[in-house]
Scaffold this active site. Structure first.
Site, PDB file in Angstrom:
ATOM      1  N   PRO A  24       4.402   0.696   8.347  1.00  0.00           N
ATOM      2  CA  PRO A  24       3.683   0.740   7.365  1.00  0.00           C
ATOM      3  C   PRO A  24       3.709   1.886   6.311  1.00  0.00           C
ATOM      4  CG  PRO A  24       2.651   1.727   9.426  1.00  0.00           C
ATOM      5  CD  PRO A  24       4.015   1.242   9.779  1.00  0.00           C
ATOM      6  N   LYS A  25       3.577   1.718   5.074  1.00  0.00           N
ATOM      7  CA  LYS A  25       3.663   2.654   3.886  1.00  0.00           C
ATOM      8  C   LYS A  25       2.482   3.438   3.876  1.00  0.00           C
ATOM      9  CE  LYS A  25       5.819   3.224  -0.657  1.00  0.00           C
ATOM     10  NZ  LYS A  25       5.035   4.278  -0.953  1.00  0.00           N
ATOM     11  N   VAL A  26       2.742   4.547   4.097  1.00  0.00           N
ATOM     12  CA  VAL A  26       1.455   5.738   3.924  1.00  0.00           C
ATOM     13  C   VAL A  26       0.993   5.947   2.728  1.00  0.00           C
ATOM     14  CG1 VAL A  26       0.462   7.828   4.784  1.00  0.00           C
ATOM     15  CG2 VAL A  26       2.164   6.441   6.579  1.00  0.00           C
ATOM     16  N   GLU A 167      -1.237  -0.117   1.727  1.00  0.00           N
ATOM     17  CA  GLU A 167      -0.544  -0.014   0.630  1.00  0.00           C
ATOM     18  C   GLU A 167       0.888  -0.986   0.511  1.00  0.00           C
ATOM     19  OE1 GLU A 167       1.820   3.131  -2.487  1.00  0.00           O
ATOM     20  OE2 GLU A 167       1.593   3.743  -0.269  1.00  0.00           O
ATOM     21  N   GLY A 168       1.595  -1.263   1.714  1.00  0.00           N
ATOM     22  CA  GLY A 168       2.516  -1.962   1.878  1.00  0.00           C
ATOM     23  C   GLY A 168       3.442  -1.856   3.192  1.00  0.00           C
TER      24      GLY A 168
END
Length: 285
Positions: A24-26, A167-168
């Site tokens: 997961p993009k933090v 976020e992505g």
């Protein structure tokens, strides 16, 4: 000691591949954590020292170490990363206020890579070997966490991230070494939101279209500046039309009748009702 971080390229869309892990993009800001001779310093990706802003992350490990990750704050209502909150932490310098914020807006260091440990430079090791060393670390407190990853199933993870409004996703080659530049071995897939806006003017000194949306009374409410996305053809088409729509100007901007409508993609709406990082997609006719 600062090490310039490895940066992401952009993937065209979600993908799955057995040669990659996916994280997961933090949604925070990049942080290099450096402990040398027992002294901890914190740096942004641009080598700005931010040690004083995050007292809760100044706890030492069992040996000298350099770590890469993101510092983030969590919105207690949604459970999601709150980018505006971490920017508030980053911009606060006054020490009494910083100490208060450690309680009201606590920061977490989300670690995804290890660059040095116990005097050894680990950057030439494959990513999965670095991850194994990272997993074995004893973290100093609950203000530290490891970013989880899965192997291969990038599309399934992206679907979850999208559903949660996060976020992505980041995809990283399992065999990638750590290099201090942008690399296609690390790819980001952003979960964009979409909005339709009116272009109500443009900046004089550099490129930027002023964006607005109608409020409940029908008046235009400014929501930010579009600085990215349009092709030379889009800019040419805009110039061909906008000269007929000028209503006035000041030192910085030329203002237009709200006739030109555009679709933008963005990270999200900020709490103050602005577009976060809007990117032009297309004109709406």
């Amino acid at each position: 000691m600062f090490i310039s971080p490895m940066l992401l390229e952009t993937a065209p869309g979600p993908f799955s591949h057995s040669d990659y892990i996916f994280e997961p993009k933090v949604d925070g800001h990049r942080l290099i954590y450096s402990q040398q001779s027992g002294v901890v310093r914190l740096y942004t990706r641009h080598n700005n020292d931010c040690t004083q802003q995050y007292p809760e992350i100044l706890l030492p490990f069992d040996s000298d170490i350099i770590l890469d990750g993101e510092v983030a704050c969590t919105d207690p209502e949604t459970g999601l990363n709150d980018f505006e909150a971490v920017m508030s932490r980053f911009s606060t310098r006054q020490q009494l206020k910083v100490q208060q914020l450690t309680k009201t807006l606590p920061a977490t260091f989300a670690i995804f890579d290890i660059l040095q440990y116990k005097g050894h430079d680990l950057r030439k090791l494959p990513l999965m070997e670095r991850k194994a060393i990272l997993q074995a670390l004893q973290l100093p407190s609950s203000s530290f966490g490891l970013v989880p990853h899965i192997e291969g199933a990038g599309e399934a993870l992206y679907e979850q991230i999208e559903g949660m409004g996060m976020e992505g996703v980041v995809g990283k080659r399992k065999d990638s070494q750590y290099i201090s530049r942008r690399s296609s071995n690390w790819l980001k897939i952003i979960n964009w939101s979409v909005a339709d806006v009116y272009i109500t003017g443009y900046k004089k000194s550099e490129f930027g279209w002023l964006a607005a949306v109608p409020d409940p009374t029908g008046r235009m409410r400014p929501v930010g500046v579009i600085e990215h996305g349009p092709s030379p053809k889009h800019k040419q088409a805009f110039r061909g039309v906008c000269s007929q729509l000028i209503t006035g100007e000041d030192k910085n901007n030329v203002y237009l009748e709200p006739r030109i409508q555009a679709r933008v993609k963005m990270r999200n709406w900020t709490k103050s009702g602005l577009l976060r990082i809007p990117v032009f997609e297309q004109f709406i006719v």
